[in-house]
Write an enzyme that holds these catalytic residues in place. Structure first.
Site, short mmCIF file in Angstrom:
data_model
loop_
_atom_site.label_atom_id
_atom_site.label_comp_id
_atom_site.label_asym_id
_atom_site.label_seq_id
_atom_site.Cartn_x
_atom_site.Cartn_y
_atom_site.Cartn_z
N GLU A 92 18.78 22.04 27.73
CA GLU A 92 17.74 22.94 28.20
C GLU A 92 17.49 24.02 27.81
OE1 GLU A 92 15.31 21.66 30.19
OE2 GLU A 92 16.01 19.54 30.34
N SER A 353 40.71 12.22 89.25
CA SER A 353 41.87 13.02 89.59
C SER A 353 42.33 13.92 88.43
CB SER A 353 42.79 11.87 90.16
OG SER A 353 42.30 11.49 90.95
#
Length: 806
Positions: A92, A353
């Site tokens: 590029e 509990s």
């Protein structure tokens, strides 16, 4: 002539000086103009990234679409490998690191070619200019190109080359809704960019220029041809070793569209909401532990479906770091019929509990009880609240350790009543129980049996405090718990100001924090010792006498209506919390913590930490052993013949003397007792009798349990009213009462030294009051026995008949 030569030289120097000044002012003007343009038209770099949640080792767990429904996964700088950098720049922009956003040579060449051919054949766009176009799309005109150039210079001014390259790799299109090289790498190759081969990188390099014609997964043969053309160009440019090129040319293309990663969905969704500004959130999850926990939970729930039990949730905490290493919100996230998307880790449920260990630990720290303290597990009414045990049975006199190991309800309510609910609520607030904070004004004694709201996250974090000698610490869900939104999202998303995740040494530093003291190390040790016992009813049936039992301390819980089954356990390394039930709230008769939740807890511990070499918890410094009376758990008196060893906390535990027996004056035959006012001259003896609480006497009488009864008081005593049993003055013995919505008053007269009286309805304790306090009750219909006992053990009964008015 010399003067003329000198004059010419001066004129030349003057001209050069003027030229320099003009050049300086032109340059300065140009710079100022650019600065003003930059200020007037700032270039906003704020792309919207997808959120990516990773495990602690960087493994990708879950990816989300961004706000624009695009897959734009954030590529970090360290994910741009030299191989990727070389390839992308060669294709590029070979001079990327040398220009200022514009390559003048390329621009001139492109302009000349376009003018000579009469059409646009080359754009001469640099990577920086492409970033501008991706961020601000425009029509392809010469005017747009000029704007792109100006914007490119702006971008170069504010960002480094590496940051611009990073932006480019994050924005390049790959067709459909896929943008960025990381998105393409994950969705088409199933791997991160840093592990891509040269062939795969080249493939991803050529796609952005032609995303429509080069469709990965659909046109792979054609893509291979184009890829190989570029590989040959790389070979001619001597970019890579020839053998590397040849290997890349022979590599087949195995690209296909894959599903985005969707592991640990509940935690991923949670972290995405918590850190919406971050493109990458590094969680504390350990992939192996998460996978194991998910598989165990899913397989276990599949076996429970025949019992109409459809879901479970699991949390695994590393006690050394307080990192959450496994987070399973439901058995199957993709099951909509059973509420799979509900996060069971944060769902508010009844704890059953499971709060009892904290209650007894607080009792130890307050000096109210020790493990051998005797409590009465008998029918008791606490101001209208009549708790029952899970098995609906009573055990009479029991010790604290027996009550906790067997999860008895009435002793727990008795301890909470003595402690007062507000004290326990304060401890739960300190442990950051959010729902308890909201409910605190309405909570009472029932909270210890599940009458409040908690989450699995809160409970598991509480039990982790027991593994930390009573120090409560917050949980870590990310590798950096100090994550904050940066001052500028643009800086973060472009690479500037991005926060690096902490290294292992950082998390160790966080783990070394002292934390907040919740309970003492001594009370913690006593609770751990009790919860480690294996001779207890909450041991699953199929784990009894088996080598599969892990060495852990654990507590189970079952909510009222059997809607929630809990089992929370811990050892030195891990704390694991398990919830099993239905998100619909439907109760199941077979649902209980022991046989339903605990097997999954044991499976997880056996998988994560089987035969752990870490060792066990050591005794705290101020825990001492002492002899106590076996009958009361108090310090022995001269009458305590049966003694045993008990743990106590030095300087904290009560040192009261045992009073489980008392002297009583009787006749020689033991048929009649006397007070000091009616001792006969004919002779009497002094004898020891059990000093039993009234509710325990009532329990023994009702269940015909033999015990040494104090003989009836001398009927000829003239001071029966003053020193004898209470006299019931309301209601009247033998009377009939017609009630229409009213309550019946109970009142008595007792001796001056009596501080408390106990009222019973049909031999069941209703309430204790002071002798002077009237009590109003709603008695059952029919014949009713009403009893009043004082704190000396003396009792009076009356019988009435209650008739309803139609």
């Amino acid at each position: 002539m010399p003067n003329a030569s000198k004059t010419a030289k001066q004129l030349l120097e003057s001209a050069l000086s003027m030229t320099k000044k003009r050049a300086f002012w032109l340059s300065a003007g140009f710079f100022i103009a650019l600065l003003l343009i930059d200020l007037a038209f700032p270039f906003r770099v704020n792309p919207r990234y997808s959120t990516l949640v990773t495990a602690s080792d960087g493994t990708v767990l879950h990816a989300f679409l961004n706000e624009e429904d695009k897959w734009r996964l954030y590529t970090e700088l360290d994910e741009i490998t030299p191989l990727l950098r070389q390839t992308i720049l060669q294709k590029e922009d070979r001079y990327f690191y040398y220009h200022f956003g514009i390559n003048p040579v390329s621009v001139g060449r492109a302009l000349a070619k376009n003018l000579t051919t009469g059409r646009r054949t080359s754009g001469a766009s640099t990577i920086t200019m492409q970033v501008v176009r991706l961020l601000e799309p425009r029509k392809r005109t010469y005017g747009s190109k000029i704007i792109e150039m100006l914007r490119a210079m702006q971008l170069e001014w504010h960002y480094s080359k590496d940051e611009i390259l990073q932006l480019y790799l994050n924005l390049i299109p790959y067709g459909s809704n896929v943008e960025g090289i990381k998105s393409a790498s994950m969705l088409y190759f199933g791997k991160l960019p840093q592990v891509l081969s040269l062939a795969e990188i080249t493939t991803l390099t050529i796609i952005p220029n032609r995303p429509s014609s080069l469709r990965l997964g659909r046109k792979n043969p054609y893509i291979v041809q184009e890829r190989n053309k570029w590989l040959r160009r790389f070979e001619k440019a001597a970019l890579f070793d020839p053998q590397v090129i040849e290997d890349a040319l022979r590599e087949p293309l195995r690209a296909e569209r894959r599903e985005a990663p969707k592991l640990a969905p509940h935690l991923a969704i949670r972290l995405r909401k918590q850190y919406p500004q971050l493109p990458i959130v590094r969680s504390t999850l350990v992939p192996a532990r998460q996978t194991q926990a998910e598989q165990l939970t899913r397989n276990y729930v599949n076996r429970l479906r025949s019992m109409n039990i459809h879901n479970a949730a699991v949390v695994v905490i590393n006690n050394e770091t307080m990192n959450v290493e496994a987070y399973v919100g439901s058995a199957d996230f993709n099951n909509p019929y059973d509420g799979g998307q509900v996060d069971g880790v944060r769902a508010v449920r009844s704890p059953g509990s499971t709060l009892k260990p904290l209650l007894y630990a607080v009792g130890f720290d307050k000096g109210l009880i020790t493990p051998k303290t005797a409590l009465n597990d008998v029918p008791t009414n606490f101001g209208g609240f009549e708790p029952e045990n899970f098995d609906r049975r009573f055990n009479g006199k029991v010790t604290v350790e027996f009550a906790l190991a067997n999860s008895l309800n009435i002793p727990a309510v008795k301890v909470l009543s003595d402690l007062t609910p507000s004290v326990l609520i304060d401890y739960l607030k300190k442990a950051d129980f959010q729902t308890v904070k909201k409910q605190s004004a309405g909570l009472g004694l029932s909270m210890i049996l599940g009458g409040c709201g908690v989450t699995l996250e809160e409970l598991t974090r509480l039990f982790a405090a027991f593994a930390h000698e009573g120090q409560w610490k917050g949980l870590h869900y990310t590798m950096d718990d100090k994550l904050n939104a940066p001052s500028s999202p643009a800086l973060l998303l472009a690479g500037k100001g991005s926060r690096k995740t902490s290294h292992p040494k950082d998390e160790n530093a966080r783990a070394e924090g002292v934390g907040e003291r919740l309970i003492s190390p001594e009370a913690t040790y006593l609770i751990t010792s009790i919860l480690t016992q294996v001779t207890r009813p909450d041991l699953p049936n199929n784990f009894d006498n088996t080598y599969h039992l892990p060495r852990i301390a654990w507590k189970t819980g079952t909510s009222y209506g059997k809607k929630d089954a809990w089992s929370i356990g811990y050892n030195r390394r891990f704390t694991v919390g398990v919830w099993v039930g239905n998100f619909s709230g439907a109760g199941v008769p077979e649902l209980n913590g022991a046989n339903i939740a605990t097997p999954l807890l044991f499976d997880i511990f056996n998988t994560l930490d089987y035969n752990s070499p870490t060792g066990w918890f050591k005794s705290a410094p101020d825990v001492v052993r002492r002899k106590v009376c076996a009958e009361s758990g108090d310090v022995p008196s001269e009458f305590c013949t049966h003694q045993l060893l008990d743990y106590a906390i030095m300087g904290v535990s009560s040192t009261r003397k045992c009073q489980h027996v008392k002297w009583v004056f009787t006749d020689p035959t033991g048929q009649r007792s006397y007070c000091t006012e009616c001792l006969p001259d004919s002779g009497y003896i002094k004898k020891l009798y059990p000093n039993l609480a009234p509710e325990l006497i009532a329990y023994y009488e009702l269940n015909r349990v033999p015990y040494a009864k104090i003989p009836p008081h001398n009927p000829a005593c003239t001071r029966v009213l003053e020193v004898g049993a209470p006299v019931i003055i309301s209601p009247n013995d033998g009377s009939e009462y017609f009630l229409e919505g009213q309550q019946l008053q109970l009142a008595c007269q007792a001796a001056n030294d009596v501080k408390e009286v106990y009222w019973y309805l049909n031999d069941r304790l209703y309430q204790k009051t002071s002798p002077q306090q009237p009590l109003f009750v709603t008695p059952p219909l029919g014949k009713v026995k009403i009893s009043c006992s004082d704190d000396k053990g003396r009792n009076t009964d009356v019988r009435i008949n209650v008739i309803a008015v139609n």
